[in-house]
Design a protein around this motif. Structure first.
Motif, PDB file in Angstrom:
ATOM      1  N   PRO A  26      82.273  17.119  -4.707  1.00 36.36           N
ATOM      2  CA  PRO A  26      82.999  18.281  -5.207  1.00 36.36           C
ATOM      3  C   PRO A  26      84.477  17.964  -5.320  1.00 36.36           C
ATOM      4  O   PRO A  26      84.988  17.075  -4.646  1.00 36.36           O
ATOM      5  N   GLY A  27      85.151  18.696  -6.188  1.00 38.45           N
ATOM      6  CA  GLY A  27      86.579  18.494  -6.343  1.00 38.45           C
ATOM      7  C   GLY A  27      86.938  17.404  -7.339  1.00 38.45           C
ATOM      8  O   GLY A  27      88.098  17.229  -7.657  1.00 38.45           O
ATOM      9  N   GLN A  28      85.939  16.665  -7.819  1.00 35.23           N
ATOM     10  CA  GLN A  28      86.240  15.688  -8.854  1.00 35.23           C
ATOM     11  C   GLN A  28      86.609  16.449 -10.123  1.00 35.23           C
ATOM     12  O   GLN A  28      86.182  17.578 -10.335  1.00 35.23           O
ATOM     13  N   ALA A  29      87.405  15.844 -10.962  1.00 34.98           N
ATOM     14  CA  ALA A  29      87.741  16.461 -12.242  1.00 34.98           C
ATOM     15  C   ALA A  29      86.455  16.660 -13.041  1.00 34.98           C
ATOM     16  O   ALA A  29      85.442  16.008 -12.780  1.00 34.98           O
ATOM     17  N   ALA A  30      86.513  17.562 -13.989  1.00 37.07           N
ATOM     18  CA  ALA A  30      85.359  17.761 -14.865  1.00 37.07           C
ATOM     19  C   ALA A  30      84.914  16.401 -15.384  1.00 37.07           C
ATOM     20  O   ALA A  30      85.724  15.552 -15.720  1.00 37.07           O
ATOM     21  N   LEU A  31      83.626  16.200 -15.417  1.00 40.29           N
ATOM     22  CA  LEU A  31      83.077  14.897 -15.743  1.00 40.29           C
ATOM     23  C   LEU A  31      82.053  15.046 -16.850  1.00 40.29           C
ATOM     24  O   LEU A  31      81.223  15.958 -16.812  1.00 40.29           O
ATOM     25  N   THR A  32      82.108  14.164 -17.827  1.00 43.83           N
ATOM     26  CA  THR A  32      81.085  14.155 -18.868  1.00 43.83           C
ATOM     27  C   THR A  32      80.096  13.051 -18.538  1.00 43.83           C
ATOM     28  O   THR A  32      80.482  11.902 -18.334  1.00 43.83           O
ATOM     29  N   ILE A  33      78.830  13.430 -18.442  1.00 38.66           N
ATOM     30  CA  ILE A  33      77.760  12.484 -18.125  1.00 38.66           C
ATOM     31  C   ILE A  33      77.012  12.187 -19.415  1.00 38.66           C
ATOM     32  O   ILE A  33      76.560  13.096 -20.105  1.00 38.66           O
ATOM     33  N   THR A  34      76.899  10.903 -19.732  1.00 37.93           N
ATOM     34  CA  THR A  34      76.238  10.527 -20.978  1.00 37.93           C
ATOM     35  C   THR A  34      74.729  10.750 -20.885  1.00 37.93           C
ATOM     36  O   THR A  34      74.156  10.857 -19.810  1.00 37.93           O
ATOM     37  N   LEU A  44      73.020  19.569  -4.717  1.00 35.50           N
ATOM     38  CA  LEU A  44      72.739  19.366  -3.294  1.00 35.50           C
ATOM     39  C   LEU A  44      73.352  20.453  -2.428  1.00 35.50           C
ATOM     40  O   LEU A  44      72.787  20.826  -1.398  1.00 35.50           O
ATOM     41  N   ASP A  45      74.518  20.957  -2.805  1.00 41.05           N
ATOM     42  CA  ASP A  45      75.166  22.068  -2.108  1.00 41.05           C
ATOM     43  C   ASP A  45      76.219  22.657  -3.031  1.00 41.05           C
ATOM     44  O   ASP A  45      76.519  22.091  -4.076  1.00 41.05           O
ATOM     45  N   GLY A  46      76.771  23.806  -2.665  1.00 40.21           N
ATOM     46  CA  GLY A  46      77.771  24.444  -3.513  1.00 40.21           C
ATOM     47  C   GLY A  46      77.153  24.886  -4.824  1.00 40.21           C
ATOM     48  O   GLY A  46      75.992  25.271  -4.880  1.00 40.21           O
ATOM     49  N   SER A  47      77.918  24.802  -5.892  1.00 42.34           N
ATOM     50  CA  SER A  47      77.406  25.153  -7.216  1.00 42.34           C
ATOM     51  C   SER A  47      78.115  24.307  -8.258  1.00 42.34           C
ATOM     52  O   SER A  47      79.167  23.720  -8.002  1.00 42.34           O
ATOM     53  N   ALA A  48      77.525  24.245  -9.433  1.00 36.68           N
ATOM     54  CA  ALA A  48      78.113  23.485 -10.533  1.00 36.68           C
ATOM     55  C   ALA A  48      77.737  24.142 -11.841  1.00 36.68           C
ATOM     56  O   ALA A  48      76.649  24.706 -11.981  1.00 36.68           O
ATOM     57  N   THR A  49      78.640  24.059 -12.782  1.00 37.26           N
ATOM     58  CA  THR A  49      78.353  24.517 -14.138  1.00 37.26           C
ATOM     59  C   THR A  49      78.112  23.289 -14.992  1.00 37.26           C
ATOM     60  O   THR A  49      78.896  22.334 -14.959  1.00 37.26           O
ATOM     61  N   LEU A  50      77.008  23.321 -15.723  1.00 33.67           N
ATOM     62  CA  LEU A  50      76.632  22.233 -16.620  1.00 33.67           C
ATOM     63  C   LEU A  50      76.783  22.750 -18.040  1.00 33.67           C
ATOM     64  O   LEU A  50      76.178  23.764 -18.399  1.00 33.67           O
ATOM     65  N   GLN A  51      77.574  22.060 -18.837  1.00 33.55           N
ATOM     66  CA  GLN A  51      77.828  22.523 -20.194  1.00 33.55           C
ATOM     67  C   GLN A  51      77.457  21.443 -21.190  1.00 33.55           C
ATOM     68  O   GLN A  51      77.973  20.322 -21.127  1.00 33.55           O
ATOM     69  N   THR A  52      76.528  21.781 -22.091  1.00 31.87           N
ATOM     70  CA  THR A  52      76.157  20.891 -23.190  1.00 31.87           C
ATOM     71  C   THR A  52      76.810  21.437 -24.452  1.00 31.87           C
ATOM     72  O   THR A  52      77.540  22.430 -24.410  1.00 31.87           O
ATOM     73  N   ALA A  53      76.516  20.842 -25.578  1.00 30.26           N
ATOM     74  CA  ALA A  53      77.090  21.312 -26.844  1.00 30.26           C
ATOM     75  C   ALA A  53      76.681  22.757 -27.134  1.00 30.26           C
ATOM     76  O   ALA A  53      77.452  23.509 -27.722  1.00 30.26           O
ATOM     77  N   ASP A  68      68.524  16.446 -22.122  1.00 34.04           N
ATOM     78  CA  ASP A  68      68.301  15.352 -23.058  1.00 34.04           C
ATOM     79  C   ASP A  68      69.525  15.127 -23.943  1.00 34.04           C
ATOM     80  O   ASP A  68      69.417  14.619 -25.040  1.00 34.04           O
ATOM     81  N   GLU A  69      70.692  15.546 -23.427  1.00 34.19           N
ATOM     82  CA  GLU A  69      71.946  15.341 -24.152  1.00 34.19           C
ATOM     83  C   GLU A  69      73.081  15.216 -23.153  1.00 34.19           C
ATOM     84  O   GLU A  69      72.927  15.567 -21.987  1.00 34.19           O
ATOM     85  N   PRO A  70      74.231  14.717 -23.585  1.00 31.20           N
ATOM     86  CA  PRO A  70      75.370  14.608 -22.658  1.00 31.20           C
ATOM     87  C   PRO A  70      75.742  15.976 -22.090  1.00 31.20           C
ATOM     88  O   PRO A  70      75.547  17.007 -22.733  1.00 31.20           O
ATOM     89  N   VAL A  71      76.288  15.971 -20.875  1.00 34.30           N
ATOM     90  CA  VAL A  71      76.637  17.219 -20.198  1.00 34.30           C
ATOM     91  C   VAL A  71      77.996  17.063 -19.524  1.00 34.30           C
ATOM     92  O   VAL A  71      78.339  15.989 -19.035  1.00 34.30           O
ATOM     93  N   ARG A  72      78.755  18.140 -19.497  1.00 35.96           N
ATOM     94  CA  ARG A  72      80.039  18.180 -18.793  1.00 35.96           C
ATOM     95  C   ARG A  72      79.830  19.024 -17.544  1.00 35.96           C
ATOM     96  O   ARG A  72      79.260  20.108 -17.599  1.00 35.96           O
ATOM     97  N   THR A  73      80.282  18.516 -16.389  1.00 39.62           N
ATOM     98  CA  THR A  73      80.071  19.216 -15.123  1.00 39.62           C
ATOM     99  C   THR A  73      81.400  19.673 -14.535  1.00 39.62           C
ATOM    100  O   THR A  73      82.394  18.969 -14.618  1.00 39.62           O
ATOM    101  N   THR A  74      81.386  20.867 -13.937  1.00 34.78           N
ATOM    102  CA  THR A  74      82.506  21.369 -13.165  1.00 34.78           C
ATOM    103  C   THR A  74      81.933  22.127 -11.976  1.00 34.78           C
ATOM    104  O   THR A  74      80.777  22.543 -12.000  1.00 34.78           O
ATOM    105  N   GLY A  75      82.709  22.294 -10.933  1.00 32.95           N
ATOM    106  CA  GLY A  75      82.248  23.075  -9.790  1.00 32.95           C
ATOM    107  C   GLY A  75      82.578  22.418  -8.473  1.00 32.95           C
ATOM    108  O   GLY A  75      83.233  21.381  -8.420  1.00 32.95           O
TER     109      GLY A  75
END
Length: 91
Positions: A26-34, A44-53, A68-75
């Motif tokens: 947690p606390g990492q900058a928003a990350l785009t996962i290919t 695993l704990d806390g919460s996260a927002t997953l954003q696709t196109a 099945d597509e890249p995702v940007r995570t925050t949380g």
């Protein structure tokens, strides 16, 4: 360490697929996962927002998303990012 434990096991058929698991803190900058084949994210704990196109979802502890597509995570949650690579059949 007292208290319950949790296991996360990834099994693939030898020679057919490989899997890798990366834990995001947690606390990492928003990350785009290919994209992966498939891409599975476990909160695993806390919460996260997953954003696709096209979609944005929020996941909490124990929630699993298969994408099945890249995702940007925050949380603020720890996320296990599982990538499965399908191997080409042997000749």
């Amino acid at each position: 360490m007292p208290g319950p434990t949790r296991d996360l096991n990834i099994m693939t058929r030898r020679g057919r697929a490989n899997a890798t698991v990366t834990v995001l803190s947690p606390g990492q900058a928003a990350l785009t996962i290919t994209k992966a084949d498939p891409l599975v994210i476990v909160c695993l704990d806390g919460s996260a927002t997953l954003q696709t196109a096209d979609t944005s979802i929020t996941i909490g502890p124990g929630d699993v998303a298969e994408l099945d597509e890249p995702v940007r995570t925050t949380g603020d949650g720890h996320l296990a990012v599982i990538r499965v690579e399908t191997l080409a059949p042997a000749d």
